[in-house]
Scaffold this motif. Structure first.
Motif, short mmCIF file in Angstrom:
data_model
loop_
_atom_site.label_atom_id
_atom_site.label_comp_id
_atom_site.label_asym_id
_atom_site.label_seq_id
_atom_site.Cartn_x
_atom_site.Cartn_y
_atom_site.Cartn_z
N ARG A 232 -36.29 16.74 15.42
CA ARG A 232 -36.46 15.99 16.69
C ARG A 232 -37.89 16.14 17.18
O ARG A 232 -38.61 17.07 16.81
N MET B 170 -20.76 13.55 23.11
CA MET B 170 -21.87 13.49 24.07
C MET B 170 -21.39 12.95 25.42
O MET B 170 -21.78 13.45 26.48
N LEU C 74 -28.83 5.46 27.61
CA LEU C 74 -29.51 5.85 26.38
C LEU C 74 -28.57 5.78 25.19
O LEU C 74 -28.98 5.45 24.08
N LEU C 75 -27.30 6.09 25.41
CA LEU C 75 -26.33 6.04 24.33
C LEU C 75 -26.03 4.62 23.88
O LEU C 75 -25.41 4.41 22.84
N GLY D 70 -30.45 18.93 21.78
CA GLY D 70 -31.40 18.88 22.88
C GLY D 70 -32.84 19.07 22.42
O GLY D 70 -33.11 19.82 21.48
N THR E 89 -26.17 13.46 29.03
CA THR E 89 -26.93 12.40 28.36
C THR E 89 -26.72 11.10 29.11
O THR E 89 -25.58 10.70 29.37
N ASP E 90 -27.80 10.43 29.45
CA ASP E 90 -27.74 9.16 30.19
C ASP E 90 -26.94 8.14 29.37
O ASP E 90 -27.31 7.83 28.24
N ALA F 228 -36.25 18.07 27.48
CA ALA F 228 -35.12 18.08 28.41
C ALA F 228 -35.11 19.32 29.30
O ALA F 228 -34.42 19.36 30.32
N ASN G 116 -28.33 21.21 35.53
CA ASN G 116 -29.20 20.12 35.98
C ASN G 116 -29.26 20.03 37.50
O ASN G 116 -30.24 19.54 38.06
N LEU H 103 -30.88 10.80 18.03
CA LEU H 103 -29.96 11.79 18.57
C LEU H 103 -29.03 12.31 17.48
O LEU H 103 -28.80 13.52 17.36
#
Length: 241
Positions: free
Chosen positions: A54, A142, A152-153, A27, A148-149, A31, A228, A162
């Motif tokens: 990151r 993940m 996006l993956l 992360g 995680t959207d 985020a 979330n 990532l």
């Protein structure tokens, strides 16, 4: 000259003390922007940590162990001048926060409380199955954890970044071990999702052995990333105790 590294993201509050947020494995600080803002709105200056490998720490070397990561984060700021600290960590971030608390307490810095979100206890990590390091297994992890959207993956550039972050964190976590008798003076408050298939309430209760202070458990609707959907409630709880 600032007494805090630029990779520590600060959200200004009007009250005393400070809240520190430690992200989950892989992360980024971004985020936790909504949680940082919510905690700051409740009064405390809030600092969200950025781990190496990151974001604006992309070129910073990966830590060998969780203890090394906690020490690196501790060295990033002048925490002694902030008053009692409240630490909040999600998943692996809770163990990082625990080690941060150990460093802080050893240096005479007051830690009021550690808020543990969806995390196994430090003394149980070494006996747990090692976290995966292969690309396909990490992606599957993940997806299984959520948070995680999925779109996006499917983005190769995103996945490349990532994987860099996750591998750094997983490697440090896989090398981690902590005896059951290791304790901090700070209160420990645990939080979890009632539908979390990775970390259940019984696992959260194992954290009680790691404090000489108060201990609580609070459960919310949702899975591993229940937070979330409950940011405002979590922030309110952190400030209430």
């Amino acid at each position: 000259m600032s007494s805090f590294q630029p990779w520590i993201k600060r959200y200004s509050g009007a009250g005393g003390g400070a809240a520190l947020v430690f992200p989950h494995a892989g992360g980024a600080a971004l985020a936790y922007r909504a949680l940082g803002a919510a905690l700051a709105a409740g009064g405390s200056d809030t600092y969200v940590m950025q781990y190496p490998q990151r974001g604006d720490r992309l070129t910073h070397p990966a830590p060998e162990t969780v203890g090394d990561l906690a020490a690196d984060l501790f060295d990033g700021g002048d925490w002694a001048g902030l008053g009692p600290l409240r630490l909040f960590g999600h998943c692996m971030g809770a163990v990082v926060a625990f080690e941060f608390a150990r460093v802080a307490e050893s240096k005479g810095i007051a830690v009021d409380s550690l808020w543990v979100s969806a995390s196994e206890a430090p003394s149980t990590v070494a006996a747990a199955p090692a976290l995966p390091m292969a690309e396909a297994e990490i992606i599957a992890e993940m997806v299984d954890l959520g948070g995680t959207d999925p779109q996006l993956l499917a983005d190769d550039d995103f996945v490349e970044l990532l994987l860099l972050a996750v591998r750094a964190d997983y490697a440090a976590f896989n090398r981690y071990a902590c005896d059951e008798g290791v304790r901090i003076a700070a209160d420990i408050h645990t939080l979890g999702g009632d539908a979390d298939h990775r970390v259940n309430e019984n696992m959260l209760r194992r954290w009680e052995t790691h404090t000489t202070g108060a201990f609580t458990v609070s459960m919310f609707d949702g899975g591993h990333f229940y937070i979330n959907e409950h940011i405002a409630e979590v922030a309110e709880l952190v400030h209430a105790l």
